[in-house]
Design a protein around this motif. Structure first.
Motif, mmCIF file in Angstrom:
data_model
loop_
_atom_site.group_PDB
_atom_site.id
_atom_site.type_symbol
_atom_site.label_atom_id
_atom_site.label_comp_id
_atom_site.label_asym_id
_atom_site.label_seq_id
_atom_site.Cartn_x
_atom_site.Cartn_y
_atom_site.Cartn_z
ATOM 1 N N ARG A 74 -26.780 -12.777 43.878
ATOM 2 C CA ARG A 74 -26.735 -14.081 43.201
ATOM 3 C C ARG A 74 -25.788 -14.099 42.011
ATOM 4 N N SER A 75 -25.227 -12.947 41.674
ATOM 5 C CA SER A 75 -24.420 -12.865 40.466
ATOM 6 C C SER A 75 -23.250 -13.844 40.486
ATOM 7 N N GLU A 76 -22.563 -13.937 41.624
ATOM 8 C CA GLU A 76 -21.375 -14.788 41.678
ATOM 9 C C GLU A 76 -21.699 -16.258 41.463
ATOM 10 N N TRP B 133 -22.834 -8.925 37.020
ATOM 11 C CA TRP B 133 -22.550 -9.795 35.882
ATOM 12 C C TRP B 133 -23.576 -10.918 35.815
ATOM 13 N N GLN B 134 -24.046 -11.186 34.606
ATOM 14 C CA GLN B 134 -25.050 -12.208 34.357
ATOM 15 C C GLN B 134 -24.534 -13.169 33.289
ATOM 16 N N SER B 135 -25.199 -14.304 33.153
ATOM 17 C CA SER B 135 -24.760 -15.291 32.164
ATOM 18 C C SER B 135 -25.912 -15.704 31.261
ATOM 19 N N MET B 136 -25.541 -16.147 30.075
ATOM 20 C CA MET B 136 -26.515 -16.660 29.119
ATOM 21 C C MET B 136 -25.864 -17.794 28.332
ATOM 22 N N GLU B 137 -26.598 -18.880 28.180
ATOM 23 C CA GLU B 137 -26.126 -20.020 27.398
ATOM 24 C C GLU B 137 -27.179 -20.330 26.345
ATOM 25 N N ILE C 275 -30.554 -20.680 28.453
ATOM 26 C CA ILE C 275 -30.409 -20.697 29.906
ATOM 27 C C ILE C 275 -29.947 -19.310 30.329
ATOM 28 N N HIS C 276 -30.758 -18.644 31.148
ATOM 29 C CA HIS C 276 -30.457 -17.285 31.601
ATOM 30 C C HIS C 276 -30.196 -17.325 33.097
ATOM 31 N N ASN C 277 -28.986 -16.994 33.476
ATOM 32 C CA ASN C 277 -28.582 -17.003 34.886
ATOM 33 C C ASN C 277 -28.899 -18.334 35.567
#
Length: 514
Positions: free
Chosen positions: A307-309, A437-441, A463-465
């Protein structure tokens, strides 16, 4: 001679509590629990020894026959038994304290102790003690009046019988009073979690003493997980770490599985409906442990997904300031680029107040520490330098306390990845596997002050991933958890990407100030 170990005392954390009191801080319930678990238990090692008064060739060997030796429990002194004789040192009571004595003990080490730090402590051994475990020399303590300790973890056979041998050799005319000849005080065996307080590692001083108020300083050394392997490159990890290809997320027939490594095993979390943030129906999560040789069979028929992409790659808006795009570190103090990504430890040169921050991060693979261990990829993002949103490898872990029955939860839920550290746990665990790779907002509104007094709490959403895990949460204080307590709240401050001793990496960082 076999023996069972019986717990007779547990290390108290009065000193740890004192650290918080002296520093004017506090230790929260979950944080205090984790600190307690990291200390461990001391177990009496006094029962069921064998003893021989005199020399004994190769008595340190595992297969040495001590069946004719005397059986006893500690503490013990062979010299006090006499006989008195005028030929012995009169200052020492005329007792035969000089010479050689041997002690041996057979003991079981539980299999669950593997991965912990096993320490043997002698409160008193008179004197010139030589210690062997399973035939391997551990150390020599010439002096006889002070406690000493050895880490014997690497010498043990877990789930099996073990042998410890101790030789003492006292000399005549070596004392002006009766010193004894023996293991004359308690012996302890302790299984400590890898993250623990160092032996003799706490120091208390009074650097400033005034008539009305002294200042007490407490410094405590923390031992982190020793010599843990760590990977920051997935291709290299695939070559070097057995079972790397099993780590990740799987789906099949309305179910999903997350697989994370822990030591030489794998921990599986099984979801109904789908994965967290992607179909899971929030019913109780099932869990199981699996050995490496059983993983291929266990996952047969399951489809592995990444799910990373789908959760990274968000483009900065027109009003955004790009803080890092891989080309330079002009926006950062202590900014260091490695292979096109930003290393942990960077702090923005500019201060911010209200903002929306977007960033992407990668957690290293550190499979040897137990699940929930603080040393698995620990890092964090600090808003205005005072409020931490945690980053760590808590992939596949369950918030439900029932999932931790029989397992040490070394890192409380409100310090897991995506949490507001020590204040609030994420609404659900959206952590992805290490080396993805993960994302955080982070949407943040700073606390408001008037004449130095706070008039409104800071407010944060995260917001996490791609999934909102905090929605307009008021922050009553700065985050923290160490001896100094919560960090001071401020009206503005920098963005800090924490370096907590792990090679976490960051990319695609931008911010919109309001």
């Amino acid at each position: 001679m076999k023996s069972q170990l019986h717990t007779v005392r547990t290390i108290a954390l009065a000193l740890v509590a004192a650290i918080g009191l002296f520093a004017g801080g506090s230790v929260r319930g979950d944080a205090a629990k984790a600190m307690t678990e990291s200390v461990g238990e001391e177990t009496s090692f006094n029962a069921d020894w064998t003893f021989h008064n005199g020399e004994a060739d190769v008595a340190e060997a595992v297969d040495f026959d001590d069946s004719v030796w005397r059986s006893l429990n500690l503490s013990h002194d062979w010299a006090i038994e006499g006989p008195f004789d005028v030929k012995y040192n009169a200052h020492c009571g005329g007792l035969p304290f000089h010479g050689t004595g041997w002690y041996r003990k057979t003991f079981q080490v539980p299999a669950y102790a593997k991965g912990k730090v096993a320490a043997i402590t002698f409160d008193g051994a008179m004197y010139n003690a030589h210690v062997w475990v399973n035939g391997t020399f551990v150390g020599n303590r010439p002096f006889g009046y002070i406690e000493f300790q050895y880490d014997i973890s690497k010498h043990l056979r877990y789930g099996k019988e073990n042998i410890i041998s101790v030789r003492l050799k006292t000399e005549d005319l070596s004392s002006r009073w009766y010193p004894g000849a023996r293991l004359y005080r308690n012996v302890w065996l302790e299984y400590k979690n890898p993250l623990h307080l160092a032996h003799w590692g706490t120091f208390v001083s009074t650097p400033i003493v005034q008539e009305d108020r002294p200042t007490v300083a407490v410094e405590t050394a923390i031992v982190q997980y020793p010599n843990a392997d760590v990977w920051t490159d997935a291709k290299l990890a695939a070559k070097e770490f057995p079972g790397f290809d099993f780590i990740g997320e799987y789906v099949k027939d309305g179910q999903a599985v997350q697989v994370t490594p822990s030591g030489d095993k794998f921990y599986l979390s099984i979801y109904q409906g789908g994965l967290p943030g992607s179909g899971w129906d929030h019913s109780p999560i099932a869990h199981q442990w699996e050995n490496l040789d059983g993983m291929a069979t266990r996952l047969q028929g399951w489809n592995k997904i990444d799910r990373s992409e789908t959760v990274v790659g968000k483009k900065p808006s027109e009003d955004a300031t790009v803080l890092f795009d891989g080309s330079n570190v002009d926006a950062w103090n202590n900014g260091k680029i490695e292979n096109g990504v930003l290393k942990a430890g960077a702090v923005t040169k500019q201060k911010y107040r209200d903002f929306t921050l977007y960033l992407e991060f990668q957690i290293p693979l550190k499979p040897q520490p137990p699940i929930s261990h603080p040393h698995r990829g620990n890092s964090g993002v600090f808003a205005v330098g005072a409020y931490e949103v945690q980053i760590s490898d808590t992939f596949g872990l369950d918030h439900d306390p029932q999932a931790w029955e029989g397992i040490d939860m070394l890192k409380p839920v409100n310090t897991w990845s995506g949490s507001i550290y020590g204040i609030r746990s994420a609404d659900q665990n959206m952590c992805l596997p290490p080396l993805t790779w993960q994302s955080m907002e982070i949407d943040f509104r700073a606390a408001r002050f008037k004449d130095g007094v706070k008039t409104a709490d800071a407010v944060i959403s995260v917001i996490h991933n791609g999934v909102k895990v905090h929605d307009h949460v008021s922050l009553p204080e700065g985050t923290g958890g160490g001896p100094s307590g919560p960090r001071d709240e401020v009206a503005e401050g920098p963005i800090y990407l924490q370096n907590h001793g792990n090679p976490n990496r960051f990319r695609n960082i931008w911010i919109v100030s309001r």
